[in-house]
Structures are given as structure tokens and as C-alpha cells.
Design an enzyme around this catalytic site. Structure first.
Site, PDB file in Angstrom:
ATOM      1  N   GLU A  19      94.978  42.086  32.175  1.00  0.00           N
ATOM      2  CA  GLU A  19      93.785  41.251  31.950  1.00  0.00           C
ATOM      3  C   GLU A  19      92.760  42.026  31.104  1.00  0.00           C
ATOM      4  O   GLU A  19      91.590  42.188  31.467  1.00  0.00           O
ATOM      5  CB  GLU A  19      93.157  40.783  33.262  1.00  0.00           C
ATOM      6  CG  GLU A  19      92.242  39.585  33.075  1.00  0.00           C
ATOM      7  CD  GLU A  19      91.571  39.132  34.375  1.00  0.00           C
ATOM      8  OE1 GLU A  19      90.498  39.630  34.711  1.00  0.00           O
ATOM      9  OE2 GLU A  19      92.148  38.254  35.039  1.00  0.00           O
TER      10      GLU A  19
ATOM     11  N   HIS B  54      79.334  35.472  45.196  1.00  0.00           N
ATOM     12  CA  HIS B  54      79.269  36.833  45.729  1.00  0.00           C
ATOM     13  C   HIS B  54      78.699  37.837  44.731  1.00  0.00           C
ATOM     14  O   HIS B  54      78.428  38.969  45.074  1.00  0.00           O
ATOM     15  CB  HIS B  54      80.670  37.313  46.124  1.00  0.00           C
ATOM     16  CG  HIS B  54      81.550  37.624  44.944  1.00  0.00           C
ATOM     17  ND1 HIS B  54      82.210  36.642  44.245  1.00  0.00           N
ATOM     18  CD2 HIS B  54      81.834  38.793  44.329  1.00  0.00           C
ATOM     19  CE1 HIS B  54      82.873  37.200  43.259  1.00  0.00           C
ATOM     20  NE2 HIS B  54      82.673  38.505  43.271  1.00  0.00           N
TER      21      HIS B  54
ATOM     22  N   ARG C  83      76.842  40.389  42.279  1.00  0.00           N
ATOM     23  CA  ARG C  83      75.623  41.193  42.444  1.00  0.00           C
ATOM     24  C   ARG C  83      74.418  40.577  41.748  1.00  0.00           C
ATOM     25  O   ARG C  83      73.316  40.572  42.275  1.00  0.00           O
ATOM     26  CB  ARG C  83      75.860  42.599  41.876  1.00  0.00           C
ATOM     27  CG  ARG C  83      76.531  43.531  42.823  1.00  0.00           C
ATOM     28  CD  ARG C  83      76.741  44.906  42.212  1.00  0.00           C
ATOM     29  NE  ARG C  83      76.881  45.926  43.236  1.00  0.00           N
ATOM     30  CZ  ARG C  83      77.937  46.071  44.016  1.00  0.00           C
ATOM     31  NH1 ARG C  83      78.973  45.255  43.905  1.00  0.00           N
ATOM     32  NH2 ARG C  83      77.976  47.015  44.929  1.00  0.00           N
TER      33      ARG C  83
ATOM     34  N   HIS D  59      81.721  35.524  51.664  1.00  0.00           N
ATOM     35  CA  HIS D  59      82.157  36.898  51.366  1.00  0.00           C
ATOM     36  C   HIS D  59      81.731  37.829  52.501  1.00  0.00           C
ATOM     37  O   HIS D  59      80.710  37.593  53.148  1.00  0.00           O
ATOM     38  CB  HIS D  59      81.512  37.323  50.041  1.00  0.00           C
ATOM     39  CG  HIS D  59      82.050  38.596  49.452  1.00  0.00           C
ATOM     40  ND1 HIS D  59      81.767  39.823  49.979  1.00  0.00           N
ATOM     41  CD2 HIS D  59      82.845  38.829  48.380  1.00  0.00           C
ATOM     42  CE1 HIS D  59      82.369  40.771  49.254  1.00  0.00           C
ATOM     43  NE2 HIS D  59      83.036  40.173  48.266  1.00  0.00           N
TER      44      HIS D  59
ATOM     45  N   ASP E 202      88.333  44.440  36.079  1.00  0.00           N
ATOM     46  CA  ASP E 202      87.014  44.995  35.767  1.00  0.00           C
ATOM     47  C   ASP E 202      86.253  45.540  36.963  1.00  0.00           C
ATOM     48  O   ASP E 202      85.032  45.656  36.934  1.00  0.00           O
ATOM     49  CB  ASP E 202      86.172  43.893  35.110  1.00  0.00           C
ATOM     50  CG  ASP E 202      86.042  42.664  35.992  1.00  0.00           C
ATOM     51  OD1 ASP E 202      86.357  42.750  37.191  1.00  0.00           O
ATOM     52  OD2 ASP E 202      85.627  41.611  35.480  1.00  0.00           O
TER      53      ASP E 202
ATOM     54  N   GLU F  75      80.671  44.842  36.047  1.00  0.00           N
ATOM     55  CA  GLU F  75      82.020  44.549  35.546  1.00  0.00           C
ATOM     56  C   GLU F  75      82.145  44.669  34.029  1.00  0.00           C
ATOM     57  O   GLU F  75      83.167  45.129  33.509  1.00  0.00           O
ATOM     58  CB  GLU F  75      82.458  43.146  35.998  1.00  0.00           C
ATOM     59  CG  GLU F  75      82.789  43.043  37.489  1.00  0.00           C
ATOM     60  CD  GLU F  75      81.573  42.901  38.381  1.00  0.00           C
ATOM     61  OE1 GLU F  75      80.432  42.823  37.855  1.00  0.00           O
ATOM     62  OE2 GLU F  75      81.736  42.883  39.614  1.00  0.00           O
TER      63      GLU F  75
END
Ligand code: UD1
Length: 397
Positions: free
Chosen positions: A141, A232, A234, A265, A119, A155
Site C-alpha cells: 500500500e 478514531h 488523532r 475504538h 502508514d 500517518e
């Protein structure tokens, strides 16, 4: 609905069959660390069937160091590298970079099928680039959904848009299959495979593993309980992440035998905040993102996980590790339903309460740790290769 296929997509496959062509040309595209981990077993499976598949690997370089570590571990040498990563890159930068970079490669390589994973914005843009060339897309996936357009962002939209351009939907679980069917994807194009992340994990985790990272090497997993933290996403940038870090600081204060290890990250926004809130706390280790093998073995030795990652929700159950998910929604409900993961969001008190329960209530811990793994048996990649071979004439679908 066969008319969904453009004439060229049909033509390509009929031609293959009609001419008695014996190989399928597969071009894989990925760009971030998790995609690489989950695509690596598929590349292996395709490469090991040399008489059937001609495999080309394209990396977009949406990530750099974090991607290269995984390529090294799995011995994958890309045929093409778009090297698009820029510091502070926007979603538009990534999308445009991938689209522009892929066009000449798809023209010159002219694959029968383009395989994408998951994604990310690489996934979506690569699918769009393949669609523009009327090349079939295989989505590894496929079918995960939160049904909340902005969560996870971007995503959820990336995966929905990718699905609408896909010919081969490789769904990891029954719920993922059901989502696709509900959205009108013909059943003949949905394949239940399990998740390739388990294939990769089983290769990486070893009982006698010795860490390279000096901080990890020094950890005392016998006398201390190590909580592995990763964040991590957003939607957690800024205040939610600060609340997560406050919870961590509370936990190390409350439990003198608890240590929190946080592989930070590479994103500078995350690094600054982590340093300022957690940088000076005792028993909190901020470390560079470890190489995949180190990370997998760190997870295997940890007590439990605090994470907003999707992939870790799938990996941890295979290792018998409870996961507290630092998000309000998940497109991976299987772990929550099986009892191995719990959605705790980003409220400081809620995180502290649930973590405290796992640290003080042996029964609650065992219940989560012993739940069955709903994500696969480690054979997803060979299954995908087999399906691509069997379906090499699209008229089978
Ligand atoms: C991306 C994916 C996300 C996936 C995550 C896994 C999108 C929009 N996001 O998010 O779905 O869960 O990867 O990690 O596709 N950076 C480096 N070196 C690296 C990697 C990143 O310096 O090796 C820095 C760069 O400054 C970059 C920033 O991190 O600009 C953010 O990277 P980006 O790929 O844009 O987003 P992620 O948060 O990593």
C-alpha cells in the site's frame, strides 16, 4: 539510481542468486488491526508458495485485543511478538519500542526483505529498523499521499518516510503509482498490485452470515436503516469528534427509522466522549470493536458509512456502500473521484445535510452506491508474492 542501494543490500541478493539459493526469506512486520487485515492475505499467499518463500511474522503489538482478533480470524501465529502496547502510549513510545525490539530479531532472522504495510508508526519504525540493518524494505500500500504534513497526523509523514527507505513499492492504484513516480522513485521499483484489503474482504463477507454479538444479532436491517459510524483519528480527537457526535444525535432525532451503530475504538479518550454524548440516545448502539468478520458483515448490511477511517473508504465500494468521510483531506482520492465517497469534514450541519440527502434522495444514494470500485480485484496478495519471486535478484530492477 542504483547507487541508492547499500552494498550489503545488493550483496545479500547477489549471494542468493550466485549460490543458487532457491528460497527468499521474507519477514513481515505489523502492529495494528488494519495492518493485520491487509497483510494477512500477503502472508497467506507467501505461505502457500512454500518452495519459494520462508516467511516469518513479527507483530509489534502496537494494538493488543484489536490485533489479536484479526490474527485469530486469519489463523496467523506470529513468530515474534514485541508486545509494546501501553495505555496512553505516545508516538515516541511506539517508535522506540519497535526500533529496540526489532533490532535483535532482524539480526538473528537475517531476512532478505522486510515487508511493512501502510502508514502507522509501526510501519515507519520497522522500515527504519530494517534500514539500519541494510535489509531491503517492501512497502505494501505504497504511494498514498494527502500532501498535508499534519493531516492525517502522523500517518502522512510515516508513509513518506517509509517510501524513502523502500526498495519494492507495491502501489494499490494508478494515482498512488503516479505520486511515487513524481517523487523520483524509479518506475522499475513501483508495482501496481491493487489493494490487499479487497482480498481480505472477499474472504470475510458471506450472504448468510449470522452475528455472534448479541446487539448485532438483534438488529432489524429490514425495517431500520443502519448507519455504521467509526471515528478514531488523532486530528478528530476532542471538538471535531464532539461535532460528529452532535450530527449523529440530530440524525436519529430526525429519522425514526435510522439506527446508528458505533463500534468504539479502545482508546479511552474516544470512549469517554462517546459515552457522554451518545451513551443515552435511543437507536444509537455503542458496541465493542467487533472481530473482523463481524465488522465486514456489519458493513455489508449497513445502509451507508460515516467514517474517518482510510481502510473503510476502500472496502465500502466493493460492497456498494456510500461513504461520508469525516475528514477534510484524504490520501485516497480514487473513491471520491469514482463517486463512492464524499469528503464532509467534521462540521455538524454539513454532516447532517449530506446524510439527510442520502436518506431522502434515492437517486443520490444509488449514484454513490453503484459507482465502480477503484481499489482492486482481490488478487493483490498473489501479485505481490509473484513480484517478490521474480525480483529476487535485485539486479532485475
Ligand atoms: C493506530 C495508528 C493509525 C491507525 C489506527 C487503526 C499510529 C500512530 N496510529 O492509531 O494510523 O489508523 O491505529 O486503529 O500508528 N488500545 C487498546 N487496545 C487495542 C488498541 C488500542 O487498549 O487493541 C488503546 C491504548 O490505550 C492505546 C490507544 O488505544 O494507547 C491508542 O492506540 P495507538 O495504536 O497508539 O493509536 P490508534 O489511534 O489506534
Amino acid at each position: 539510481m542504483e547507487e541508492n542501494f547499500a552494498p550489503d543490500v545488493w550483496g545479500r541478493f547477489f549471494w542468493m542468486e550466485g549460490m543458487g539459493r532457491s528460497m527468499v526469506k521474507v519477514l513481515t512486520v505489523f502492529g495494528t488491526r488494519p495492518e493485520a487485515i491487509k497483510m494477512a492475505p500477503v502472508i497467506r499467499a507467501l505461505q502457500s508458495a512454500r518452495s519459494r518463500f520462508d516467511v516469518k511474522v513479527v507483530v509489534t503489538g502496537q494494538h493488543r485485543e484489536m490485533l489479536d482478533q484479526v490474527l485469530d480470524f486469519f489463523d496467523i501465529i506470529p513468530d515474534h511478538d514485541l508486545s509494546i502496547m501501553r495505555h496512553g502510549q505516545t508516538l515516541t513510545d511506539i517508535t522506540c519500542g519497535v526500533l529496540k525490539g526489532l533490532e535483535p530479531i532482524l539480526r538473528s532472522e537475517s531476512p532478505d526483505v522486510v515487508l511493512v504495510h501502510g502508514d502507522t508508526t509501526t510501519t515507519f519504525a520497522a522500515s527504519l529498523a530494517a534500514f539500519y540493518q541494510q535489509i531491503a524494505v517492501g512497502h505494501v500500500e505504497a504511494g498514498l499521499r494527502s500532501y498535508d504534513m499534519y493531516n492525517p497526523f502522523p500517518e502522512e509523514m510515516n508513509r513518506r518516510l517509509t517510501s524513502s527507505m523502500t526498495t519494492f513499492h507495491f502501489a494499490p492504484t494508478h494515482p498512488a503509482m503516479a505520486n511515487l513516480a513524481k517523487e523520483g522513485v524509479p518506475e522499475s521499483r513501483i508495482f501496481l498490485t491493487g489493494n490487499t484489503v479487497i482480498d481480505a474482504l472477499l474472504e470475510a463477507v458471506k450472504g448468510d452470515y449470522v452475528f455472534f454479538n448479541p446487539v448485532l444479532k438483534e438488529l432489524d436491517f429490514v425495517n431500520e436503516r443502519v448507519i455504521l459510524l467509526t471515528t478514531h483519528r488523532r486530528e478528530n480527537w476532542g471538538l471535531p469528534m464532539e461535532r460528529i457526535f452532535q450530527a449523529v444525535s440530530q440524525l436519529v432525532e430526525d429519522f425514526p427509522d435510522v439506527r446508528v451503530v458505533f463500534p468504539v475504538h479502545k482508546n479511552p479518550k474516544i470512549r469517554e466522549l462517546a459515552r457522554s454524548v451518545l451513551g443515552k440516545l435511543p437507536r444509537v448502539n455503542l458496541i465493542e470493536p467487533p472481530a473482523y468478520e463481524e465488522f465486514a458483515n456489519l458493513m455489508a448490511k449497513s445502509h451507508f458509512l460515516l467514517t474517518d477511517s482510510g481502510g473503510l473508504q476502500e472496502e465500502a465500494p466493493s460492497l456498494g456502500k456510500p461513504v461520508l468521510v469525516l475528514r477534510d483531506t484524504t490520501e485516497r482520492p480514487e473513491g471520491v473521484e469514482a463517486g463512492t465517497a464524499l469528503l464532509v469534514g467534521t462540521d455538524t450541519q454539513r454532516i447532517v445535510d449530506e446524510a439527510t440527502k442520502l436518506l431522502t434522495d434515492g437517486k443520490a444514494y444509488a449514484k454513490m452506491a453503484d459507482s465502480p470500485n477503484p481499489y482492486g480485484d482481490g488478487q493483490a496478495a498473489p501479485r505481490i508474492a509473484e513480484i517478490l519471486w521474480e525480483k529476487r535478484a535485485l539486479k532485475d530492477l
